[in-house]
Design a protein around this motif. Structure first.
Motif, PDB file in Angstrom:
ATOM      1  N   ILE A 158       0.846  -1.196   0.000  1.00 11.78           N
ATOM      2  CA  ILE A 158       0.000   0.000   0.000  1.00 11.78           C
ATOM      3  C   ILE A 158       0.879   1.244   0.000  1.00 11.78           C
ATOM      4  O   ILE A 158       0.606   2.204  -0.727  1.00 11.78           O
ATOM      5  CB  ILE A 158      -0.989  -0.030   1.184  1.00 11.78           C
ATOM      6  CG1 ILE A 158      -2.086  -1.063   0.918  1.00 11.78           C
ATOM      7  CG2 ILE A 158      -1.588   1.356   1.436  1.00 11.78           C
ATOM      8  CD1 ILE A 158      -3.033  -1.293   2.074  1.00 11.78           C
ATOM      9  N   GLU A 159       1.947   1.228   0.797  1.00 15.75           N
ATOM     10  CA  GLU A 159       2.899   2.361   0.788  1.00 15.75           C
ATOM     11  C   GLU A 159       3.493   2.553  -0.605  1.00 15.75           C
ATOM     12  O   GLU A 159       3.620   3.678  -1.086  1.00 15.75           O
ATOM     13  CB  GLU A 159       4.021   2.118   1.798  1.00 15.75           C
ATOM     14  CG  GLU A 159       3.594   2.197   3.235  1.00 15.75           C
ATOM     15  CD  GLU A 159       3.246   3.609   3.671  1.00 15.75           C
ATOM     16  OE1 GLU A 159       3.786   4.583   3.103  1.00 15.75           O
ATOM     17  OE2 GLU A 159       2.426   3.739   4.582  1.00 15.75           O
ATOM     18  N   PHE A 166      -3.790   0.383  -5.345  1.00 17.07           N
ATOM     19  CA  PHE A 166      -4.132   0.764  -3.973  1.00 17.07           C
ATOM     20  C   PHE A 166      -5.502   0.188  -3.589  1.00 17.07           C
ATOM     21  O   PHE A 166      -5.670  -0.371  -2.507  1.00 17.07           O
ATOM     22  CB  PHE A 166      -4.131   2.286  -3.826  1.00 17.07           C
ATOM     23  CG  PHE A 166      -4.593   2.755  -2.483  1.00 17.07           C
ATOM     24  CD1 PHE A 166      -3.739   2.751  -1.388  1.00 17.07           C
ATOM     25  CD2 PHE A 166      -5.898   3.186  -2.297  1.00 17.07           C
ATOM     26  CE1 PHE A 166      -4.169   3.172  -0.135  1.00 17.07           C
ATOM     27  CE2 PHE A 166      -6.345   3.606  -1.051  1.00 17.07           C
ATOM     28  CZ  PHE A 166      -5.472   3.602   0.030  1.00 17.07           C
ATOM     29  N   LEU A 215      -5.239  -3.623  -3.124  1.00 16.36           N
ATOM     30  CA  LEU A 215      -4.533  -3.953  -1.886  1.00 16.36           C
ATOM     31  C   LEU A 215      -5.378  -3.646  -0.655  1.00 16.36           C
ATOM     32  O   LEU A 215      -5.387  -4.422   0.308  1.00 16.36           O
ATOM     33  CB  LEU A 215      -3.210  -3.191  -1.814  1.00 16.36           C
ATOM     34  CG  LEU A 215      -2.149  -3.621  -2.814  1.00 16.36           C
ATOM     35  CD1 LEU A 215      -1.018  -2.606  -2.848  1.00 16.36           C
ATOM     36  CD2 LEU A 215      -1.630  -5.013  -2.497  1.00 16.36           C
ATOM     37  N   THR A 216      -6.098  -2.549  -0.683  1.00 13.44           N
ATOM     38  CA  THR A 216      -6.954  -2.190   0.443  1.00 13.44           C
ATOM     39  C   THR A 216      -8.048  -3.235   0.626  1.00 13.44           C
ATOM     40  O   THR A 216      -8.344  -3.652   1.751  1.00 13.44           O
ATOM     41  CB  THR A 216      -7.560  -0.793   0.230  1.00 13.44           C
ATOM     42  OG1 THR A 216      -6.500   0.150   0.046  1.00 13.44           O
ATOM     43  CG2 THR A 216      -8.413  -0.367   1.409  1.00 13.44           C
TER      44      THR A 216
END
Length: 122
Positions: A76-77, A88, A91-92
């Motif tokens: 996510i970073e 993003f 992944l979230t």
């Protein structure tokens, strides 16, 4: 064994540190792979890129890595840093699934150290 960029691998560095991560670049002439480290027994190596002889690495399926919250947080970073909104979102969503499993008690996640964006242990 030949690898490609983005392959998930695990192995040891020249200093004997255990690492898990993905390949970011390859130097086939010198048989060296650059690996972005997402897990290691040496905390300072996590979040860095290390050069490793390809012979010291073995493949690791990516699906296994995405079964744990900490590597997902690392990605996510990376998605935020690269401004990849679609990745993003994926992944979230995966993080929510992993957290739900943990809350229901269906996950056997190892205890890992929390890190901030600079890779320092909180």
């Amino acid at each position: 064994m030949s690898f490609a960029i983005s392959d998930w691998v695990q192995g040891r560095t020249k200093d004997g540190e255990l690492i898990q991560g993905f390949i970011t670049s390859l130097n086939e002439r010198q048989n060296i792979a650059s690996v972005y480290v997402v897990q290691s027994d040496h905390d300072a190596a996590v979040g860095t890129t290390v050069s490793v002889l390809s012979g010291w690495l073995k493949p690791q399926p990516a699906a296994r890595v995405l079964d744990y919250a900490e590597p997902i947080l690392d990605f996510i970073e990376l998605a935020l840093a690269t401004r990849d909104a679609e990745w993003f979102a994926e992944l979230t969503e995966r993080l929510h699934e992993v957290m739900e499993k943990r809350e229901r008690g269906n996950a056997s996640e190892p205890v890992l150290h929390n890190r901030n964006r600079l890779g320092q242990i909180n």
